[in-house]
Design a protein around this motif. Structure first.
Motif, PDB file in Angstrom:
ATOM      1  N   VAL A   1       7.990  -9.754 -13.389  1.00 48.36           N
ATOM      2  CA  VAL A   1       7.030  -8.837 -14.011  1.00 48.36           C
ATOM      3  C   VAL A   1       5.885  -9.552 -14.708  1.00 48.36           C
ATOM      4  CG1 VAL A   1       8.624  -6.913 -14.351  1.00 48.36           C
ATOM      5  CG2 VAL A   1       8.482  -8.697 -16.090  1.00 48.36           C
ATOM      6  N   THR A   2       5.920 -10.897 -14.728  1.00 49.29           N
ATOM      7  CA  THR A   2       4.794 -11.599 -15.326  1.00 49.29           C
ATOM      8  C   THR A   2       4.136 -12.427 -14.241  1.00 49.29           C
ATOM      9  OG1 THR A   2       6.079 -13.564 -15.875  1.00 49.29           O
ATOM     10  CG2 THR A   2       6.024 -11.821 -17.528  1.00 49.29           C
ATOM     11  N   ALA A   3       2.862 -12.743 -14.465  1.00 46.74           N
ATOM     12  CA  ALA A   3       2.164 -13.567 -13.472  1.00 46.74           C
ATOM     13  C   ALA A   3       2.305 -15.026 -13.893  1.00 46.74           C
ATOM     14  CB  ALA A   3       0.706 -13.136 -13.385  1.00 46.74           C
ATOM     15  N   GLY A   4       3.506 -15.410 -14.317  1.00 45.87           N
ATOM     16  CA  GLY A   4       3.728 -16.758 -14.867  1.00 45.87           C
ATOM     17  C   GLY A   4       4.054 -17.773 -13.792  1.00 45.87           C
ATOM     18  N   GLY A   5       4.521 -18.952 -14.253  1.00 41.85           N
ATOM     19  CA  GLY A   5       4.737 -20.076 -13.356  1.00 41.85           C
ATOM     20  C   GLY A   5       5.800 -19.821 -12.307  1.00 41.85           C
ATOM     21  N   TRP A   6       6.682 -18.805 -12.558  1.00 44.46           N
ATOM     22  CA  TRP A   6       7.738 -18.553 -11.582  1.00 44.46           C
ATOM     23  C   TRP A   6       7.184 -18.218 -10.216  1.00 44.46           C
ATOM     24  CZ3 TRP A   6       8.243 -13.836  -9.185  1.00 44.46           C
ATOM     25  CH2 TRP A   6       7.437 -12.816  -9.695  1.00 44.46           C
TER      26      TRP A   6
ATOM     27  N   VAL B   1       8.619  -5.598  -7.949  1.00 36.24           N
ATOM     28  CA  VAL B   1       8.177  -5.575  -9.350  1.00 36.24           C
ATOM     29  C   VAL B   1       8.739  -4.331 -10.020  1.00 36.24           C
ATOM     30  CG1 VAL B   1       6.168  -5.707 -10.874  1.00 36.24           C
ATOM     31  CG2 VAL B   1       6.003  -6.602  -8.555  1.00 36.24           C
ATOM     32  N   TYR B   2       9.431  -4.533 -11.095  1.00 35.55           N
ATOM     33  CA  TYR B   2       9.932  -3.367 -11.838  1.00 35.55           C
ATOM     34  C   TYR B   2       9.750  -3.664 -13.305  1.00 35.55           C
ATOM     35  CZ  TYR B   2      12.979   0.280 -13.615  1.00 35.55           C
ATOM     36  OH  TYR B   2      13.491   1.360 -14.289  1.00 35.55           O
ATOM     37  N   TYR B   3       8.744  -3.060 -13.872  1.00 41.78           N
ATOM     38  CA  TYR B   3       8.397  -3.375 -15.245  1.00 41.78           C
ATOM     39  C   TYR B   3       8.700  -2.197 -16.147  1.00 41.78           C
ATOM     40  CZ  TYR B   3       5.698  -4.868 -19.259  1.00 41.78           C
ATOM     41  OH  TYR B   3       5.328  -5.229 -20.521  1.00 41.78           O
ATOM     42  N   LEU B   4       9.562  -2.422 -17.111  1.00 42.81           N
ATOM     43  CA  LEU B   4       9.850  -1.408 -18.121  1.00 42.81           C
ATOM     44  C   LEU B   4       9.124  -1.830 -19.387  1.00 42.81           C
ATOM     45  CD1 LEU B   4      13.653  -0.614 -17.893  1.00 42.81           C
ATOM     46  CD2 LEU B   4      11.747   0.947 -17.531  1.00 42.81           C
ATOM     47  N   PRO B   5       8.082  -1.112 -19.809  1.00 40.87           N
ATOM     48  CA  PRO B   5       7.314  -1.563 -20.966  1.00 40.87           C
ATOM     49  C   PRO B   5       8.203  -1.664 -22.205  1.00 40.87           C
ATOM     50  CG  PRO B   5       6.316   0.367 -19.936  1.00 40.87           C
ATOM     51  CD  PRO B   5       7.630   0.162 -19.281  1.00 40.87           C
TER      52      PRO B   5
END
Ligand code: FMN
Length: 335
Positions: free
Chosen positions: A111-116, A135-139
């Protein structure tokens, strides 16, 4: 009968795809699915959390001064807390891709656009034919605006597409106030495919035993109506490939999705219920159905019942809802 299908720019023998699930967790599992005739196989998701845990563990090892870092990695067990780690995932992917004889699609869940997302590049190097982003983002904050939630999906997609040259699909949940607009945004942001929809296990309550169950329930064909109607409505509006996911049990379910405009039709529940060889049954029965209806191949009938571009699909809209209510009242209402 010509079942050849193009999905994400890949040529598949037929439109039936084994979606991400337990059957593709091993090389043998992937091979069984391919032997049963599926057009492609999606591996289970590698989770962002798994990638992060491995990175943290590697950093700890480096800090504690393992004599030879690279060498020390080879001593590490392939699992962290019993889970399949990223290295093991890449190993599965490369071995499965080598033997499957059909495209093997890797799946990333984050869910993040990080290094993963670097792992997307590693998946490409390991032989993935494409990447499916689950992608499954629970705020965490319930006040987070929907637009910001949606932007997450776009950011993850654009980070991954920048890292790889293989096609990238996004697997979506239907829980947006305007799921169609999100799909169109992702299409414009460069998604090569959209998988509609993911289906979540939801914990449930058993009133007899007074316990909370894990919620592991396989899907039923009735659940296909929602993704099918979205596919029919989106077919004329997006250039991305459309993959149907949820509720396939029979060849009729596959045919209905293709008529709605799906490029491929995915199944997990039916293969878990009946075994991987059920794929062969679905393909044979789809072929029979095509013959019976006088089609010479899937391209002949794909999208026949999609909503044409620029038109309103009244059966899928409010008018259809009102008609259904009238019909239900006539059938079940007081006479
Ligand atoms: C036991 C199980 C495990 C699954 N694991 C994944 C996964 O790792 N990644 C993913 O994107 N979807 C996963 N799914 C979802 C399926 O790929 C599929 O989208 C969903 O089950 C709906 O399709 P179906 O009706 O054919 O089962 C899983 C489903 C099941 C039942």
């Amino acid at each position: 009968m010509n079942l050849t299908t193009t999905y994400l720019g890949l040529t598949l023998n037929n439109p039936l795809v084994a979606s991400a699930g337990p059957l593709s967790r091993t090389v043998d599992g992937v091979r069984h699915l391919a032997d049963a005739g599926v057009g492609a196989v999606v591996l289970p998701s590698l989770f962002e959390e798994q990638v992060q845990r491995e990175a943290e563990r590697d950093a700890r090892l480096a800090e504690t001064g393992a004599e030879s870092f690279a060498e020390s990695l080879s001593y590490l067990p392939g699992t962290v807390d019993g889970e399949a780690g990223p290295r093991r995932y890449l190993d599965l992917l490369s071995r499965a891709a080598a033997v499957a004889g059909v495209p093997v699609i890797a799946s990333l869940n984050g869910v993040t656009a990080g290094g993963w997302t670097d792992y997307a590049a590693a998946m490409q190097d390991a032989g993935a034919a494409a990447i499916e982003l689950n992608v499954y983002y629970l705020p965490p904050d319930p006040r987070m605006p929907g637009r910001d939630v949606e932007q997450r999906y776009v950011d993850v997609l654009t980070t991954v597409t920048a890292a790889v040259s293989i096609p990238v699909a996004v697997k979506l949940a239907p829980f947006f106030s305007s799921a169609g607009e999100v799909a169109i945004r992702l299409d414009r942001a460069g998604a090569d495919g959209l998988v509609l929809f993911n289906r979540f296990m939801q914990a449930d309550i058993d009133p007899e035993t007074l316990t909370v169950s894990t919620g592991l329930k396989l899907s039923s064909p009735a659940e296909a109506a929602l993704p099918r109607s979205w596919i029919a409505r989106l077919r004329g509006l997006v250039g991305a490939s459309l993959a149907a996911s949820t509720g396939v049990e029979t060849a009729g379910d596959v045919a209905a999705y293709l008529l709605a405009g799906a490029d491929v039709v995915m199944t997990t529940s039916s293969l878990l219920r009946h075994g991987p060889s059920h794929a062969a049954v679905l393909i044979d029965e789809l072929t029979e159905w095509l013959k019976r209806k006088g089609f010479s191949g899937v391209d002949d009938m794909r999208g026949l019942l999609a909503v044409p571009a620029g038109a309103h699909g009244s059966a899928f809209e409010r008018a259809g809802y009102l008609t259904a209510i009238e019909e239900a009242t006539r059938t079940y209402g007081p006479h």
